[in-house]
Design a protein around this motif. Structure first.
Motif, PDB file in Angstrom:
ATOM      1  N   HIS A  53     -55.872  14.763  19.855  1.00 53.81           N
ATOM      2  CA  HIS A  53     -54.696  13.481  18.978  1.00 53.81           C
ATOM      3  C   HIS A  53     -55.642  13.285  17.944  1.00 53.81           C
ATOM      4  O   HIS A  53     -56.879  12.200  17.868  1.00 53.81           O
ATOM      5  N   HIS A  54     -55.452  12.440  16.617  1.00 50.69           N
ATOM      6  CA  HIS A  54     -55.450  12.098  15.424  1.00 50.69           C
ATOM      7  C   HIS A  54     -55.237  10.076  15.240  1.00 50.69           C
ATOM      8  O   HIS A  54     -53.913  10.344  16.578  1.00 50.69           O
ATOM      9  N   SER A  55     -55.973   9.107  15.920  1.00 52.63           N
ATOM     10  CA  SER A  55     -55.343   8.019  16.016  1.00 52.63           C
ATOM     11  C   SER A  55     -54.798   7.314  14.848  1.00 52.63           C
ATOM     12  O   SER A  55     -55.060   8.124  13.953  1.00 52.63           O
ATOM     13  N   GLU A  56     -53.599   6.474  14.496  1.00 53.07           N
ATOM     14  CA  GLU A  56     -53.047   6.104  13.597  1.00 53.07           C
ATOM     15  C   GLU A  56     -54.072   5.352  12.586  1.00 53.07           C
ATOM     16  O   GLU A  56     -55.214   5.047  13.574  1.00 53.07           O
ATOM     17  N   PRO A  57     -54.171   5.260  11.625  1.00 57.12           N
ATOM     18  CA  PRO A  57     -54.969   4.591  10.973  1.00 57.12           C
ATOM     19  C   PRO A  57     -54.383   2.960  11.542  1.00 57.12           C
ATOM     20  O   PRO A  57     -55.724   2.695  10.977  1.00 57.12           O
ATOM     21  N   GLN A  58     -53.640   2.055  11.897  1.00 56.61           N
ATOM     22  CA  GLN A  58     -54.165   0.907  12.453  1.00 56.61           C
ATOM     23  C   GLN A  58     -54.519   0.755  13.041  1.00 56.61           C
ATOM     24  O   GLN A  58     -55.095  -0.563  13.063  1.00 56.61           O
TER      25      GLN A  58
ATOM     26  N   GLU B 146     -52.898  -1.431  22.306  1.00 61.37           N
ATOM     27  CA  GLU B 146     -52.396   0.134  21.473  1.00 61.37           C
ATOM     28  C   GLU B 146     -53.440   1.114  21.914  1.00 61.37           C
ATOM     29  O   GLU B 146     -52.806   2.069  22.169  1.00 61.37           O
TER      30      GLU B 146
ATOM     31  N   GLU C  94     -52.106   4.757  23.458  1.00 57.54           N
ATOM     32  CA  GLU C  94     -52.576   5.573  23.238  1.00 57.54           C
ATOM     33  C   GLU C  94     -53.109   6.787  23.713  1.00 57.54           C
ATOM     34  O   GLU C  94     -52.910   7.951  24.079  1.00 57.54           O
TER      35      GLU C  94
ATOM     36  N   ARG D 110     -61.680  10.535  17.075  1.00 55.57           N
ATOM     37  CA  ARG D 110     -61.908   9.416  16.559  1.00 55.57           C
ATOM     38  C   ARG D 110     -63.442   9.416  16.986  1.00 55.57           C
ATOM     39  O   ARG D 110     -64.243   8.471  17.098  1.00 55.57           O
TER      40      ARG D 110
END
Length: 211
Positions: free
Chosen positions: A3-8, A74, A78, A157
């Protein structure tokens, strides 16, 4: 698929892991451009999640208490989507014995017992003592590798941790002792500490009650 985490999330999480840092350091840790990172930091500042502080000739960003809560919210969301089988928790359980050894190794690096003082500071004059401790740091890196591989299969990440650790260890073994445990460089201990903090935050745990 990892999974790619959101930028925020990445930016807010970078601030947490770094504690207090400038925008360039946060951008590097978040894997984002300086421009994008600054935009996200300003948005987070308006939401009350981060604060920008200046001390004499130094300035940087840090999390507020509300920001820490938001980061953990968050991360929990996730993890719910990316890790339904609880692999991160399983890795964390396997990590704890290694972490205990890391604490002992770091103490051994900082303290060099003498005939008159069992708690004397290590002045690094005993090459044999230092070599033994660095060998343990190396063993820890080898044993950490499969755990990080398991983590990166869940969340991208976590990539880059081993490279950072191995780079610091290589510099330490070349005689640059600061790369073992200093907090002002990306040392072995700092990389390890931040991974530990990352696992705790991701799992919503309290370091103070950790077994």
């Amino acid at each position: 698929m990892s999974h790619h985490s959101e930028p925020q999330l990445l930016v807010l999480h970078a601030v947490r892991l770094l504690g207090f840092a400038g925008v360039d350091a946060i951008a590097q840790r978040a894997g984002a451009s300086t421009e994008e990172t600054l935009i996200l930091l300003r948005q987070a500042e308006r939401s009350g999640w981060v604060q920008h502080l200046e001390f004499f000739d130094t300035d940087g960003w840090s999390l507020t208490d509300f920001g820490k809560w938001e980061n953990e919210r968050e991360l929990a969301l996730e993890r719910h989507h990316a890790d339904p089988d609880g692999e991160i928790a399983a890795v964390y359980r396997d990590f704890l014995p290694l972490n205990a050894r890391m604490l002992r190794a770091t103490t051994a690096w900082q303290i060099g017992p003498s005939a008159v003082d069992a708690f004397a500071s290590n002045d690094h004059s005993d090459a044999g003592w230092d070599a033994e401790v660095l060998d343990e740091f190396e063993r820890l890196g080898v044993e950490l590798a499969p755990l990080v591989e398991r983590l990166t299969k869940v969340l991208t990440r976590f990539e880059g941790i081993l490279t950072r650790y191995e780079t610091a260890l290589r510099r330490a073994k070349s005689g640059q002792t600061m790369w073992v445990d200093r907090s002002d460089v990306d040392s072995c201990h700092l990389v390890w500490f931040q991974l530990h903090e990352d696992l705790i935050a991701t799992l919503g745990l309290d370091r103070g009650t950790e077994v």
